[in-house]
Design a protein around this motif. Structure first.
Motif, PDB file in Angstrom:
ATOM      1  N   THR A  71     -20.488   4.627 -13.403  1.00 29.21           N
ATOM      2  CA  THR A  71     -21.039   4.469 -14.747  1.00 29.21           C
ATOM      3  C   THR A  71     -21.232   2.996 -15.107  1.00 29.21           C
ATOM      4  O   THR A  71     -22.016   2.666 -15.992  1.00 29.21           O
ATOM      5  N   GLY A  72     -20.488   2.110 -14.433  1.00 36.10           N
ATOM      6  CA  GLY A  72     -20.556   0.685 -14.731  1.00 36.10           C
ATOM      7  C   GLY A  72     -19.651   0.249 -15.865  1.00 36.10           C
ATOM      8  O   GLY A  72     -19.615  -0.937 -16.220  1.00 36.10           O
ATOM      9  N   TYR A  73     -18.867   1.178 -16.433  1.00 33.91           N
ATOM     10  CA  TYR A  73     -18.027   0.850 -17.576  1.00 33.91           C
ATOM     11  C   TYR A  73     -16.653   0.324 -17.178  1.00 33.91           C
ATOM     12  O   TYR A  73     -15.990  -0.357 -17.969  1.00 33.91           O
ATOM     13  N   TYR A  74     -16.197   0.677 -15.978  1.00 30.31           N
ATOM     14  CA  TYR A  74     -14.844   0.315 -15.562  1.00 30.31           C
ATOM     15  C   TYR A  74     -14.851  -0.306 -14.169  1.00 30.31           C
ATOM     16  O   TYR A  74     -15.766  -0.091 -13.369  1.00 30.31           O
ATOM     17  N   CYS A  75     -13.790  -1.051 -13.898  1.00 28.84           N
ATOM     18  CA  CYS A  75     -13.549  -1.567 -12.563  1.00 28.84           C
ATOM     19  C   CYS A  75     -12.166  -1.100 -12.130  1.00 28.84           C
ATOM     20  O   CYS A  75     -11.208  -1.153 -12.917  1.00 28.84           O
ATOM     21  N   ALA A  76     -12.057  -0.628 -10.907  1.00 27.94           N
ATOM     22  CA  ALA A  76     -10.756  -0.296 -10.314  1.00 27.94           C
ATOM     23  C   ALA A  76     -10.442  -1.357  -9.280  1.00 27.94           C
ATOM     24  O   ALA A  76     -11.248  -1.618  -8.386  1.00 27.94           O
ATOM     25  N   SER A  77      -9.299  -1.987  -9.421  1.00 22.90           N
ATOM     26  CA  SER A  77      -8.888  -3.013  -8.472  1.00 22.90           C
ATOM     27  C   SER A  77      -7.484  -2.706  -7.977  1.00 22.90           C
ATOM     28  O   SER A  77      -6.652  -2.187  -8.725  1.00 22.90           O
ATOM     29  N   ALA A  78      -7.238  -3.040  -6.722  1.00 22.16           N
ATOM     30  CA  ALA A  78      -5.958  -2.715  -6.092  1.00 22.16           C
ATOM     31  C   ALA A  78      -5.332  -3.967  -5.509  1.00 22.16           C
ATOM     32  O   ALA A  78      -6.012  -4.974  -5.297  1.00 22.16           O
ATOM     33  N   ASP A  79      -4.023  -3.885  -5.220  1.00 18.58           N
ATOM     34  CA  ASP A  79      -3.341  -5.083  -4.742  1.00 18.58           C
ATOM     35  C   ASP A  79      -2.393  -4.802  -3.585  1.00 18.58           C
ATOM     36  O   ASP A  79      -2.299  -3.675  -3.090  1.00 18.58           O
ATOM     37  N   ALA A  80      -1.670  -5.844  -3.181  1.00 20.35           N
ATOM     38  CA  ALA A  80      -0.811  -5.776  -2.002  1.00 20.35           C
ATOM     39  C   ALA A  80       0.442  -4.947  -2.229  1.00 20.35           C
ATOM     40  O   ALA A  80       1.138  -4.591  -1.272  1.00 20.35           O
ATOM     41  N   SER A  81       0.755  -4.623  -3.490  1.00 18.20           N
ATOM     42  CA  SER A  81       1.947  -3.827  -3.770  1.00 18.20           C
ATOM     43  C   SER A  81       1.665  -2.334  -3.806  1.00 18.20           C
ATOM     44  O   SER A  81       2.590  -1.534  -3.987  1.00 18.20           O
ATOM     45  N   GLY A  82       0.394  -1.934  -3.666  1.00 13.06           N
ATOM     46  CA  GLY A  82       0.037  -0.522  -3.738  1.00 13.06           C
ATOM     47  C   GLY A  82      -0.340  -0.052  -5.129  1.00 13.06           C
ATOM     48  O   GLY A  82      -0.392   1.149  -5.395  1.00 13.06           O
ATOM     49  N   THR A  83      -0.622  -1.010  -6.023  1.00 13.34           N
ATOM     50  CA  THR A  83      -0.957  -0.685  -7.408  1.00 13.34           C
ATOM     51  C   THR A  83      -2.469  -0.703  -7.627  1.00 13.34           C
ATOM     52  O   THR A  83      -3.164  -1.597  -7.120  1.00 13.34           O
ATOM     53  N   VAL A  84      -2.977   0.264  -8.376  1.00 18.80           N
ATOM     54  CA  VAL A  84      -4.386   0.311  -8.773  1.00 18.80           C
ATOM     55  C   VAL A  84      -4.457   0.141 -10.287  1.00 18.80           C
ATOM     56  O   VAL A  84      -3.765   0.839 -11.035  1.00 18.80           O
ATOM     57  N   ARG A  85      -5.285  -0.812 -10.737  1.00 20.05           N
ATOM     58  CA  ARG A  85      -5.528  -1.034 -12.157  1.00 20.05           C
ATOM     59  C   ARG A  85      -6.960  -0.630 -12.477  1.00 20.05           C
ATOM     60  O   ARG A  85      -7.891  -1.028 -11.765  1.00 20.05           O
ATOM     61  N   ILE A  86      -7.152   0.155 -13.520  1.00 18.06           N
ATOM     62  CA  ILE A  86      -8.498   0.516 -13.990  1.00 18.06           C
ATOM     63  C   ILE A  86      -8.677  -0.179 -15.334  1.00 18.06           C
ATOM     64  O   ILE A  86      -7.893   0.042 -16.270  1.00 18.06           O
ATOM     65  N   TRP A  87      -9.681  -1.042 -15.411  1.00 14.12           N
ATOM     66  CA  TRP A  87      -9.858  -1.847 -16.627  1.00 14.12           C
ATOM     67  C   TRP A  87     -11.311  -1.860 -17.074  1.00 14.12           C
ATOM     68  O   TRP A  87     -12.234  -1.615 -16.307  1.00 14.12           O
TER      69      TRP A  87
END
Length: 602
Positions: A71-87
């Motif tokens: 949709t272009g409204y959100y970004c999902a980003s992940a990191d080295a600890s296994g966490t996913v952030r949706i912002w």
């Protein structure tokens, strides 16, 4: 006093040799990571248009992959600890919608479904290598199983019935039906690591590439193998693959330093670009934007943008810091500066784009940059070398000076003598020749110079003032009001005042002529002071620290300050003024240069 965020000059993607780096795109925007920061930049907009760049530093650990929702409204980003952030991408606040810990180790890839409701994240884990979950609730939406080693890539079919494919270091592709996602079958086409998998936008096919330099096409609904592309194959690991927006072409990027364009229907090679002959030209990632930009990532961090009508070289190369900026100095032209990186590279920023300083540079971290009165710039690095850069910032001058020890700090006097603080001495260098050496009983940690006065800060928590007569340093005073090892020194433009920052986070202002304390109450930082910079009129000084904050202090009103919190993830290594005293620039661990317009009130 107040400030307003203005221009932001993005870093380039962080890369690792031998590993696939995941890039993604939505319309004309591409997304990638560097350190804890996620960068989203618009390739069609002006290269350094601040409104065309988003830099989000919300991760606690190093970010590894970022993908924009369909949709272009959100970004999902992940990191080295296994966490996913949706912002949120709508609005300036970049509000976090949700955050989930999905696996126990580094996430190497993630994918959205076509409805922007579900995500699959894969990578390194102890109990599992992937997890499928709902964006809103985090609840499981199936099982990602079938792998015995790290999973490097995942792709989801965007049309119903949903399908997903994952590939990993066990040389296997696992095909999943959904939703909920469940194991369907293992595909053993590759003989080495599977590096990347992508679904065509139509969902009819998906493609895989791997360390065996092979490319395979599969049926998007059944997972059946359709064909292998064997025309003019790559000779090294293929790290990335992308589909064209119309699904008619494929793009592959390889460690053999080539980027190839294929016809997906005939499976024939259309175009091949060779980037160079060195390790730095190995290709580790790519993306094909909806706007038609073909982008491939070099292991050096360069983003190579191709025009498929031109087959000899990239149409343009987007350069920028791929490592943290450890030193920087503004040049005589407004909005221009030279930056040294932690990997030894030195870049010049012309006001609109970055370029490398050509020639033989440093082999390790650049610890200092100073500008001489004649416009020449000098750099020092942890390779124990002092180098000269031409006044226009384009190239290194061949002559170098080898220091006795590892340079920690640089300063330059009015007679163009360069002072280098080293672990047990301070060297004075002029025209690449040592003219004096001061061996100290303390460990020098910072040096500053103005006119004939040279200040040396040490681990003894003192600032030692010296007179310089062109031949010898003579200590004339000791200033003892700091509470930690001196980490930064800066004289005011007229040389009458000196600020000293220390490892406790304290900034102390001294009167140089009277050799006495002016104020010792600037102690709002909670970490080591890393940089100090005066305005041109000598009325304000900026400080940056390991605590990620920047403060601007007033000489006339010592109790007033401007605080810029969380100015750079991981610490603000350098602050400097550009455009006179109107704009402050700060940069650090993520290589992003952020600038602020500062308003000084009477």
């Amino acid at each position: 006093m107040s400030y307003k965020s203005v221009d932001l000059y993005p870093c380039n993607p962080a890369t690792t040799r031998g590993e696939s780096t995941k890039l993604s795109a939505h319309k004309d925007k591409i997304a990638y990571t560097n350190g804890r920061t996620v960068i989203i930049r618009d390739l069609k907009a002006s290269l350094f248009n601040p409104s065309s760049v988003i830099a989000n530093s919300g991760h606690v650990q190093s970010a590894t992959v970022a993908r924009i929702s369909p949709t272009g409204y959100y970004c999902a980003s992940a990191d080295a600890s296994g966490t996913v952030r949706i912002w949120d991408l709508v609005g300036e606040d970049q509000t976090v919608k949700s955050e989930y810990k999905v696996i126990s180790g580094r996430i190497k890839d993630l994918a959205w479904d076509g409805e922007s409701k579900r995500i699959i994240a894969v990578g390194e884990g102890r109990d599992k290598f992937g997890h499928a979950f709902m964006v809103d609730s985090g609840s499981s939406t199936g099982e990602i199983i079938g792998h015995s080693k790290v999973v490097n890539a995942v792709a989801i079919r965007h049309q119903r019935p949903f399908r997903a494919a994952t590939g990993g270091d066990d040389n296997t592709i696992v095909f999943h039906q959904g939703v909920p996602f469940k194991y369907d079958k293992a595909i053993k086409t590759h003989t080495k690591f599977v590096q990347d998998i992508k679904y065509a936008s139509s969902g009819d096919q998906f493609v895989s590439v791997g360390s065996d330099a092979k490319i395979f096409l599969y049926d998007g609904k059944t997972g059946d193998t359709l064909a292998e592309i064997t025309d003019s194959p790559h000779t090294g690991t293929i790290n990335a693959v992308s589909w064209s927006p119309d699904d008619k072409s494929l793009l592959t990027s390889s460690a053999d330093r080539t980027v190839k364009l294929w016809d997906a229907e005939s499976r024939k090679l259309l175009t091949s670009w060779t980037l160079g002959t060195t390790v730095e030209h190995q290709q580790v990632g790519n993306v094909w934007t909806d706007g038609g930009d073909i982008v491939s990532l070099s292991v050096s961090g360069d983003l190579n943008v191709f025009d498929k009508r031109v087959d000899d070289k990239p149409a343009r190369i987007l350069r920028g810091p791929a490592k943290s900026i450890s030193a920087a100095v503004p040049t005589s032209t407004n909005n221009t500066f030279i930056a040294g990186l932690s990997d030894g590279r030195v870049l010049s920023f012309s006001g609109s784009e970055y370029d490398y300083v050509e020639g033989v540079g440093h082999k390790s971290l650049v610890s200092g940059l100073v500008m001489a009165p004649d416009g020449k710039v000098y750099s020092a690095g942890y390779d124990d070398l002092l180098k000269e850069i031409s006044p226009n910032g384009s190239s290194f001058v061949p002559a170098t000076y080898s220091t006795e020890g590892q340079p920690k700090s640089l300063a330059i006097a009015s007679d163009s003598t360069i002072f280098i603080a080293e672990p047990d001495r301070v060297e004075a260098i002029r025209s690449n020749q040592k003219v004096h050496e001061l061996k100290t009983k303390y460990v020098p940690t910072a040096v500053g110079a103005s006119g004939s006065i040279v200040a040396i800060g040490g681990e003894d928590q003192k600032v030692h003032l010296h007179d310089w007569d062109g031949k010898t340093l003579k200590e004339v005073a000791t200033l003892e009001n700091n509470k930690g090892a001196i980490s930064a020194l800066a004289f005011s433009p007229d040389g009458s005042l000196l600020v000293a920052g220390d490892s406790s986070g304290k900034v102390v202002l001294y009167d140089v002529k009277e050799r006495k304390l002016v104020t010792g109450r600037w102690s709002f930082h909670s970490g080591r002071i890393l940089s100090l910079a005066w305005t041109a009129d000598g009325q304000h000084v900026a400080s940056s620290a390991l605590d990620t904050h920047v403060y601007i202090w007033s000489i006339k009103f010592p109790l007033r300050n401007i605080s810029i919190k969380n100015a750079a993830a991981g610490g603000v290594n350098v602050v400097f003024w550009v455009d006179g005293q109107k704009k402050l620039a700060g940069t650090g661990a993520d290589g992003v240069v952020r600038t602020w317009d500062i308003t000084f009130h009477a």
